[in-house]
Scaffold this motif. Structure first.
Motif, PDB file in Angstrom:
ATOM      1  N   UNK A 137       0.841  -1.206   0.000  1.00 37.37           N
ATOM      2  CA  UNK A 137       0.000   0.000   0.000  1.00 37.37           C
ATOM      3  C   UNK A 137       0.875   1.255   0.000  1.00 37.37           C
ATOM      4  N   UNK A 138       1.977   1.200   0.762  1.00 36.13           N
ATOM      5  CA  UNK A 138       2.877   2.352   0.832  1.00 36.13           C
ATOM      6  C   UNK A 138       3.475   2.688  -0.526  1.00 36.13           C
ATOM      7  N   UNK A 139       3.902   1.663  -1.265  1.00 34.65           N
ATOM      8  CA  UNK A 139       4.492   1.899  -2.589  1.00 34.65           C
ATOM      9  C   UNK A 139       3.465   2.523  -3.537  1.00 34.65           C
ATOM     10  N   UNK A 140       2.241   1.985  -3.468  1.00 35.79           N
ATOM     11  CA  UNK A 140       1.178   2.482  -4.343  1.00 35.79           C
ATOM     12  C   UNK A 140       0.847   3.939  -3.997  1.00 35.79           C
ATOM     13  N   UNK A 141       0.724   4.219  -2.707  1.00 42.25           N
ATOM     14  CA  UNK A 141       0.384   5.580  -2.262  1.00 42.25           C
ATOM     15  C   UNK A 141       1.487   6.556  -2.670  1.00 42.25           C
ATOM     16  N   UNK A 142       2.731   6.115  -2.514  1.00 34.91           N
ATOM     17  CA  UNK A 142       3.862   6.988  -2.856  1.00 34.91           C
ATOM     18  C   UNK A 142       3.856   7.308  -4.352  1.00 34.91           C
ATOM     19  N   UNK A 143       3.724   6.266  -5.168  1.00 33.27           N
ATOM     20  CA  UNK A 143       3.779   6.496  -6.626  1.00 33.27           C
ATOM     21  C   UNK A 143       2.604   7.342  -7.102  1.00 33.27           C
ATOM     22  N   UNK A 144       1.402   7.087  -6.552  1.00 34.59           N
ATOM     23  CA  UNK A 144       0.230   7.889  -6.956  1.00 34.59           C
ATOM     24  C   UNK A 144       0.457   9.353  -6.625  1.00 34.59           C
ATOM     25  N   UNK A 145       0.971   9.600  -5.436  1.00 28.83           N
ATOM     26  CA  UNK A 145       1.177  10.995  -5.022  1.00 28.83           C
ATOM     27  C   UNK A 145       2.207  11.673  -5.930  1.00 28.83           C
ATOM     28  N   UNK A 146       3.287  10.973  -6.228  1.00 26.18           N
ATOM     29  CA  UNK A 146       4.309  11.568  -7.098  1.00 26.18           C
ATOM     30  C   UNK A 146       3.700  11.961  -8.452  1.00 26.18           C
ATOM     31  N   UNK A 147       2.871  11.084  -8.999  1.00 28.78           N
ATOM     32  CA  UNK A 147       2.249  11.387 -10.306  1.00 28.78           C
ATOM     33  C   UNK A 147       1.311  12.592 -10.181  1.00 28.78           C
ATOM     34  N   UNK A 148       0.554  12.645  -9.082  1.00 24.47           N
ATOM     35  CA  UNK A 148      -0.374  13.774  -8.889  1.00 24.47           C
ATOM     36  C   UNK A 148       0.389  15.098  -8.777  1.00 24.47           C
ATOM     37  N   UNK A 149       1.526  15.067  -8.095  1.00 24.29           N
ATOM     38  CA  UNK A 149       2.298  16.313  -7.927  1.00 24.29           C
ATOM     39  C   UNK A 149       2.903  16.745  -9.270  1.00 24.29           C
ATOM     40  N   UNK A 150       3.398  15.770 -10.027  1.00 28.53           N
ATOM     41  CA  UNK A 150       3.937  16.104 -11.361  1.00 28.53           C
ATOM     42  C   UNK A 150       2.837  16.740 -12.210  1.00 28.53           C
ATOM     43  N   UNK A 151       1.615  16.243 -12.075  1.00 30.57           N
ATOM     44  CA  UNK A 151       0.505  16.797 -12.863  1.00 30.57           C
ATOM     45  C   UNK A 151       0.200  18.247 -12.496  1.00 30.57           C
ATOM     46  N   UNK A 152       0.648  18.683 -11.320  1.00 25.15           N
ATOM     47  CA  UNK A 152       0.472  20.095 -10.941  1.00 25.15           C
ATOM     48  C   UNK A 152       1.593  20.962 -11.518  1.00 25.15           C
ATOM     49  N   UNK A 153       2.537  20.326 -12.209  1.00 23.02           N
ATOM     50  CA  UNK A 153       3.634  21.080 -12.819  1.00 23.02           C
ATOM     51  C   UNK A 153       4.843  21.222 -11.918  1.00 23.02           C
ATOM     52  N   UNK A 154       4.873  20.466 -10.805  1.00 21.76           N
ATOM     53  CA  UNK A 154       6.003  20.563  -9.878  1.00 21.76           C
ATOM     54  C   UNK A 154       6.939  19.367 -10.031  1.00 21.76           C
ATOM     55  N   UNK A 155       8.250  19.610 -10.091  1.00 24.90           N
ATOM     56  CA  UNK A 155       9.190  18.488 -10.013  1.00 24.90           C
ATOM     57  C   UNK A 155       9.232  17.964  -8.576  1.00 24.90           C
ATOM     58  N   UNK A 156       9.554  16.675  -8.418  1.00 23.33           N
ATOM     59  CA  UNK A 156       9.606  16.101  -7.070  1.00 23.33           C
ATOM     60  C   UNK A 156      11.023  15.662  -6.725  1.00 23.33           C
ATOM     61  N   UNK A 157      11.340  15.776  -5.422  1.00 24.93           N
ATOM     62  CA  UNK A 157      12.636  15.336  -4.902  1.00 24.93           C
ATOM     63  C   UNK A 157      12.427  14.353  -3.768  1.00 24.93           C
ATOM     64  N   UNK A 158      13.197  13.256  -3.774  1.00 26.34           N
ATOM     65  CA  UNK A 158      13.063  12.204  -2.753  1.00 26.34           C
ATOM     66  C   UNK A 158      14.437  11.870  -2.183  1.00 26.34           C
ATOM     67  N   UNK A 159      14.457  11.385  -0.941  1.00 24.40           N
ATOM     68  CA  UNK A 159      15.672  10.725  -0.454  1.00 24.40           C
ATOM     69  C   UNK A 159      15.576   9.249  -0.806  1.00 24.40           C
ATOM     70  N   UNK A 160      16.702   8.686  -1.262  1.00 26.76           N
ATOM     71  CA  UNK A 160      16.734   7.250  -1.556  1.00 26.76           C
ATOM     72  C   UNK A 160      17.491   6.545  -0.440  1.00 26.76           C
ATOM     73  N   UNK A 161      16.773   5.696   0.266  1.00 22.23           N
ATOM     74  CA  UNK A 161      17.327   5.074   1.467  1.00 22.23           C
ATOM     75  C   UNK A 161      17.485   3.569   1.286  1.00 22.23           C
ATOM     76  N   UNK A 162      16.472   2.939   0.693  1.00 19.16           N
ATOM     77  CA  UNK A 162      16.527   1.494   0.442  1.00 19.16           C
ATOM     78  C   UNK A 162      17.159   1.286  -0.929  1.00 19.16           C
TER      79      UNK A 162
END
Ligand code: E4P
Ligand code: PEP
Length: 372
Positions: A137-162
């Motif tokens: 569920x976490x992976x799905x929620x994360x990816x959906x949110x990233x796509x929604x934010x991109x659709x607002x015209x904003x680039x996204x930044x993440x920390x990569x830990x795993x």
């Protein structure tokens, strides 16, 4: 959900007989979708991919000094509530558009939290913040949110830990970070060498900047290491190296390092290492003592340095809708408030972004004048 017990047999429960010498301390292996399955279910689409590619190029240009704008990575310390994060993105997007000629604004959308000892490890690991660890569920929620934010015209930044989670989301990410606790890790440097976006290495928690410079240097090289492919198969990964890595000053146990002397010293060391002699400054963490009020003062001081022409290519701000932080165990939770480090509220953030835009404009005018 399929649960595989450590002895290898499929079972409906996690109670497994330990009959061999391996996996003696593993409770369960839970299968999750492959990266390919998640990409198919939640596609990036050609239009979004174009936006991500353009944003990555613009960020790389800023970090290399080919673009005079200031990179601003701003957003919550961690995402725990995708609705509130999207609400935040809706407020940030018009600011990003308004200041686009002076600032490149990237929303901080952090799903993986490194902990000093133990604690909530982020939305992907435990989306319910209730120790049920529904990673699928976490992976799905994360990816959906990233796509929604991109659709607002904003680039996204993440920390990569795993080391394997980027396969699920990295195609959407315009800028990434390796944190202070992992900047010296070979695994993370190898990972960064194969990531498709610019990556910032934080200085170590003790304030040491050389480990971050070494991280950026190591990540620029080609590597061969163990990984997982898009179909979830174990694989040997051979990377090309990432030329778009940089250093983030975040302070350390010996104190802050956002002052002009620390910035100049880091720039000198970067030049000696053959890297672009500019830094990003994280105004939070050990630069502010994790105090959101102090963070605003640090940001104002960094903005002054930008106006004066300092070698600062980017800044990082921890900001959410509501100031401060709450415990992840709080019920009810305050909407729009951090459950990890304290964040500035949106009004303060807006004031600081306006200020960074003014000071970046001053620096751009100075540079244009010098080139004439
Ligand atoms: O950015 C968040 C925190 O500073 C980092 O994850 C460490 O947090 P902790 O010291 O509370 O574990
Ligand atoms: C954990 C973070 O920072 P650092 O690695 O600098 O502690 C962060 O930026 O969320």
């Amino acid at each position: 959900m399929t649960v595989i017990n450590p002895a290898g047999a499929h079972s409906a429960s996690s109670t497994a007989l330990h009959t061999s010498t391996s996996n003696r301390r593993i409770k369960t292996f839970r299968e999750i979708p492959t990266p390919h399955q998640l990409h198919t279910e939640l596609p990036l689409t050609a239009r979004r991919a174009l936006a991500v590619a353009r944003d990555r190029d613009e960020i790389a240009d800023i970090l290399a000094g080919r673009d005079d704008r200031l990179l601003v990575v701003v957003g919550p310390c961690s995402v725990h509530d995708p609705v509130a994060a999207l609400d935040y993105a809706r407020q940030l997007a018009p600011l990003a558009a308004e200041h686009a000629s002076r600032l490149k604004i990237v929303m901080r959308v952090y799903f993986e939290k490194p902990r000093t000892t133990v604690g909530w490890k982020g939305l992907i690991n435990d989306p319910g913040m209730d120790q049920t660890f529904d990673v699928e569920r976490g992976l799905r929620a994360a990816r959906s949110l990233l796509l929604d934010i991109i659709d607002l015209g904003l680039p996204v930044g993440c920390e990569f830990l795993e080391p394997t989670s980027p396969q699920y989301i990295a195609d959407t990410v315009a800028w990434g970070a390796i944190g202070a606790r992992t900047t010296e890790s070979q695994v993370h440097r190898q990972l960064a060498s194969g990531l498709s976006m610019p990556i910032g290495f934080k200085n170590g928690t003790d304030g040491g900047v050389q480990v971050a410079i070494d991280g950026a240097t190591a990540a620029a090289a080609e590597h061969v290491f163990f990984g997982v492919d898009d179909f979830g198969h174990g694989a040997v990964v051979e990377t090309l190296g990432n030329p778009d890595c940089h250093v983030i000053l975040r302070g350390g146990s010996r104190g802050p390092n956002f002052d002009s002397e620390s910035v100049a010293a880091a720039a000198d060391e970067l030049a000696k290492a053959g890297l672009p002699a500019t830094v990003m400054i994280d105004c939070s963490h050990a630069n502010s003592g994790k105090d959101h009020l102090r963070q605003a003062e640090v940001a104002a001081s960094v903005s002054e340095q930008v106006a004066a022409g300092a070698p600062v290519s980017g800044v990082m701000l921890e900001s959410f809708l509501v100031a401060g932080a709450q415990s992840p165990d709080a019920r009810p939770l305050t909407y729009g408030q951090s459950v990890t480090d304290k964040c500035m509220d949106f009004a303060t953030t807006r004031t600081l972004i306006d200020r960074f835009a003014r000071d970046s404009a001053t620096r751009i005018a100075g540079r244009v004048g010098m080139r004439r």
